[in-house]
Design a protein around this motif. Sequence first.
Motif, PDB file in Angstrom:
ATOM      1  N   LEU A 159       7.798  -9.823  -1.969  1.00  0.00           N
ATOM      2  CA  LEU A 159       7.724  -8.409  -2.334  1.00  0.00           C
ATOM      3  C   LEU A 159       8.508  -8.158  -3.611  1.00  0.00           C
ATOM      4  O   LEU A 159       8.049  -7.429  -4.510  1.00  0.00           O
ATOM      5  N   ALA A 160       9.693  -8.765  -3.717  1.00  0.00           N
ATOM      6  CA  ALA A 160      10.475  -8.632  -4.942  1.00  0.00           C
ATOM      7  C   ALA A 160       9.720  -9.207  -6.137  1.00  0.00           C
ATOM      8  O   ALA A 160       9.706  -8.623  -7.227  1.00  0.00           O
ATOM      9  N   ALA A 161       9.081 -10.349  -5.941  1.00  0.00           N
ATOM     10  CA  ALA A 161       8.331 -10.983  -7.029  1.00  0.00           C
ATOM     11  C   ALA A 161       7.144 -10.116  -7.445  1.00  0.00           C
ATOM     12  O   ALA A 161       6.836  -9.998  -8.639  1.00  0.00           O
ATOM     13  N   TRP A 162       6.455  -9.503  -6.464  1.00  0.00           N
ATOM     14  CA  TRP A 162       5.314  -8.631  -6.780  1.00  0.00           C
ATOM     15  C   TRP A 162       5.774  -7.411  -7.575  1.00  0.00           C
ATOM     16  O   TRP A 162       5.157  -7.049  -8.594  1.00  0.00           O
ATOM     17  N   LEU A 163       6.879  -6.783  -7.148  1.00  0.00           N
ATOM     18  CA  LEU A 163       7.384  -5.617  -7.865  1.00  0.00           C
ATOM     19  C   LEU A 163       7.856  -5.995  -9.270  1.00  0.00           C
ATOM     20  O   LEU A 163       7.641  -5.249 -10.230  1.00  0.00           O
ATOM     21  N   ARG A 164       8.475  -7.155  -9.398  1.00  0.00           N
ATOM     22  CA  ARG A 164       8.921  -7.608 -10.726  1.00  0.00           C
ATOM     23  C   ARG A 164       7.735  -7.812 -11.655  1.00  0.00           C
ATOM     24  O   ARG A 164       7.773  -7.427 -12.830  1.00  0.00           O
ATOM     25  N   LEU A 165       6.685  -8.378 -11.127  1.00  0.00           N
ATOM     26  CA  LEU A 165       5.501  -8.661 -11.927  1.00  0.00           C
ATOM     27  C   LEU A 165       4.760  -7.385 -12.300  1.00  0.00           C
ATOM     28  O   LEU A 165       4.310  -7.225 -13.435  1.00  0.00           O
ATOM     29  N   GLN A 166       4.643  -6.459 -11.357  1.00  0.00           N
ATOM     30  CA  GLN A 166       3.858  -5.251 -11.584  1.00  0.00           C
ATOM     31  C   GLN A 166       4.603  -4.200 -12.410  1.00  0.00           C
ATOM     32  O   GLN A 166       4.006  -3.523 -13.247  1.00  0.00           O
ATOM     33  N   LEU A 167       5.899  -4.053 -12.159  1.00  0.00           N
ATOM     34  CA  LEU A 167       6.657  -2.981 -12.812  1.00  0.00           C
ATOM     35  C   LEU A 167       7.354  -3.431 -14.086  1.00  0.00           C
ATOM     36  O   LEU A 167       7.753  -2.584 -14.909  1.00  0.00           O
ATOM     37  N   GLN A 168       7.534  -4.747 -14.239  1.00  0.00           N
ATOM     38  CA  GLN A 168       8.205  -5.294 -15.422  1.00  0.00           C
ATOM     39  C   GLN A 168       9.587  -4.681 -15.638  1.00  0.00           C
ATOM     40  O   GLN A 168       9.969  -4.289 -16.748  1.00  0.00           O
ATOM     41  N   VAL A 169      10.348  -4.587 -14.531  1.00  0.00           N
ATOM     42  CA  VAL A 169      11.726  -4.088 -14.575  1.00  0.00           C
ATOM     43  C   VAL A 169      12.598  -5.049 -13.777  1.00  0.00           C
ATOM     44  O   VAL A 169      12.083  -5.859 -12.997  1.00  0.00           O
ATOM     45  N   PRO A 170      13.936  -4.971 -13.951  1.00  0.00           N
ATOM     46  CA  PRO A 170      14.817  -5.847 -13.170  1.00  0.00           C
ATOM     47  C   PRO A 170      14.665  -5.587 -11.668  1.00  0.00           C
ATOM     48  O   PRO A 170      14.626  -4.434 -11.222  1.00  0.00           O
ATOM     49  N   ALA A 207       0.827  -1.210   0.000  1.00  0.00           N
ATOM     50  CA  ALA A 207       0.000   0.000   0.000  1.00  0.00           C
ATOM     51  C   ALA A 207       0.860   1.260   0.000  1.00  0.00           C
ATOM     52  O   ALA A 207       0.582   2.222  -0.724  1.00  0.00           O
ATOM     53  N   GLN A 208       1.936   1.250   0.790  1.00  0.00           N
ATOM     54  CA  GLN A 208       2.792   2.426   0.868  1.00  0.00           C
ATOM     55  C   GLN A 208       3.543   2.654  -0.441  1.00  0.00           C
ATOM     56  O   GLN A 208       3.653   3.785  -0.932  1.00  0.00           O
ATOM     57  N   LEU A 209       4.066   1.578  -1.026  1.00  0.00           N
ATOM     58  CA  LEU A 209       4.794   1.719  -2.286  1.00  0.00           C
ATOM     59  C   LEU A 209       3.860   2.166  -3.414  1.00  0.00           C
ATOM     60  O   LEU A 209       4.234   2.993  -4.260  1.00  0.00           O
ATOM     61  N   ALA A 210       2.658   1.635  -3.442  1.00  0.00           N
ATOM     62  CA  ALA A 210       1.687   2.054  -4.465  1.00  0.00           C
ATOM     63  C   ALA A 210       1.336   3.529  -4.303  1.00  0.00           C
ATOM     64  O   ALA A 210       1.184   4.259  -5.296  1.00  0.00           O
ATOM     65  N   ALA A 211       1.202   3.994  -3.057  1.00  0.00           N
ATOM     66  CA  ALA A 211       0.880   5.404  -2.810  1.00  0.00           C
ATOM     67  C   ALA A 211       2.002   6.320  -3.299  1.00  0.00           C
ATOM     68  O   ALA A 211       1.748   7.395  -3.858  1.00  0.00           O
ATOM     69  N   VAL A 212       3.244   5.885  -3.088  1.00  0.00           N
ATOM     70  CA  VAL A 212       4.384   6.687  -3.547  1.00  0.00           C
ATOM     71  C   VAL A 212       4.384   6.815  -5.064  1.00  0.00           C
ATOM     72  O   VAL A 212       4.581   7.907  -5.624  1.00  0.00           O
ATOM     73  N   LEU A 213       4.147   5.713  -5.744  1.00  0.00           N
ATOM     74  CA  LEU A 213       4.174   5.735  -7.212  1.00  0.00           C
ATOM     75  C   LEU A 213       2.953   6.417  -7.813  1.00  0.00           C
ATOM     76  O   LEU A 213       2.928   6.711  -9.011  1.00  0.00           O
ATOM     77  N   ASP A 214       1.955   6.669  -6.987  1.00  0.00           N
ATOM     78  CA  ASP A 214       0.748   7.349  -7.455  1.00  0.00           C
ATOM     79  C   ASP A 214       0.877   8.864  -7.364  1.00  0.00           C
ATOM     80  O   ASP A 214      -0.085   9.589  -7.603  1.00  0.00           O
ATOM     81  N   GLN A 215       2.067   9.338  -7.003  1.00  0.00           N
ATOM     82  CA  GLN A 215       2.307  10.775  -6.883  1.00  0.00           C
ATOM     83  C   GLN A 215       3.283  11.224  -7.969  1.00  0.00           C
ATOM     84  O   GLN A 215       4.096  10.434  -8.449  1.00  0.00           O
ATOM     85  N   GLU A 239       7.126   9.095 -13.453  1.00  0.00           N
ATOM     86  CA  GLU A 239       8.191   8.546 -14.281  1.00  0.00           C
ATOM     87  C   GLU A 239       8.273   7.033 -14.075  1.00  0.00           C
ATOM     88  O   GLU A 239       8.021   6.541 -12.968  1.00  0.00           O
ATOM     89  N   PRO A 240       8.657   6.315 -15.102  1.00  0.00           N
ATOM     90  CA  PRO A 240       8.763   4.860 -14.942  1.00  0.00           C
ATOM     91  C   PRO A 240       9.922   4.475 -14.029  1.00  0.00           C
ATOM     92  O   PRO A 240      10.961   5.144 -14.002  1.00  0.00           O
ATOM     93  N   ILE A 241       9.744   3.407 -13.297  1.00  0.00           N
ATOM     94  CA  ILE A 241      10.811   2.836 -12.482  1.00  0.00           C
ATOM     95  C   ILE A 241      11.708   2.004 -13.403  1.00  0.00           C
ATOM     96  O   ILE A 241      11.228   1.254 -14.254  1.00  0.00           O
TER      97      ILE A 241
END
Length: 325
Positions: free
Chosen positions: A219-230, A188-196, A200-202
Amino acid sequence: MIVDLPDTTTSNISKALVKIREEGGAVALGRVLTLIIATHLGQEEEAIEAANDASREHPMRVIVVSTEEERSPSSGQHSGSGRLDAQIRVGGDAGASEVIVLRAYGETASDQEGLVTGLLLPDAPVVVWWPGIAPAKASTSPLGRIATIRITDASAQPNPQEALFHLAETYAPGDTDFAWTRLTLWRAQLAAVLDQPPYEPITAVDVAGAADSPSTLLLAAWLRLQLQVPVKYDLASRAIGSGGIHGVRMERATGTIELEREVPNIARLSQPGQPTHDLSLPRRSLRDCLAEELRRLDPDDLYGEVITKGLGMLETSDEGAGATA
């Protein structure tokens, strides 16, 4: 109120429940589900306490199936023909639920499904929770077969990281794990940060945590899946924090976003062009995790994607990070 029923049967337990309701009216009505807790003898109380607390939000019937860790001929009468000792807890001893503790020995313990079938609430969802060692495949285990939702805890397994990959191989809709539930506040906190702004893309992500923290890997797997970055994950390379997830760093063109928990319960958020903030980010209790899982009684599709796809993406794209597991 606590009622002990030594050397009993499921039929006698049902009759005792009816008698308690008729004589004292202490058994909660309007229960919304049956929660089965599968554990070992002597390890019941922490899970029961968490269930009692969660029941104030989710009135339910709690059935605790407690068996011996190992049974052998040398363990005496309990490993022979079998025995069932039961305990019924209602009122102040059971929160807003009713608790049925089944302590099964010998051959009686081998039929867990048979033990609980006659005690399930009619027309109500069944949730099974293994607070300790989980079965090899939750969905096909004797209790898992009758459940709508099956809850495991990778952090309670001998090798938490290995346990996650095993969960990925055996996943079936309805499976979930507390390693995922403990991520809710972080996600929730990371999503809120990226919603501001700036939007710019990560471009890259680093996740750090304790060696015994399967949540860090999820958490790493979720970010990899959602952001599609290394995404790189680093387990226990830094001596910060008391355990769990230590922090996340996300790179983008204008600078680095850092969310780090260097002291228990407090995380520090820093990002370019903004003041640093201290945020409440405590490690979640069993009660909080259980209450959250009971709010939804349908399969968690996002968890299914993360566990079956996200972990595999980490293995193939971040080979160096995988060595730290």
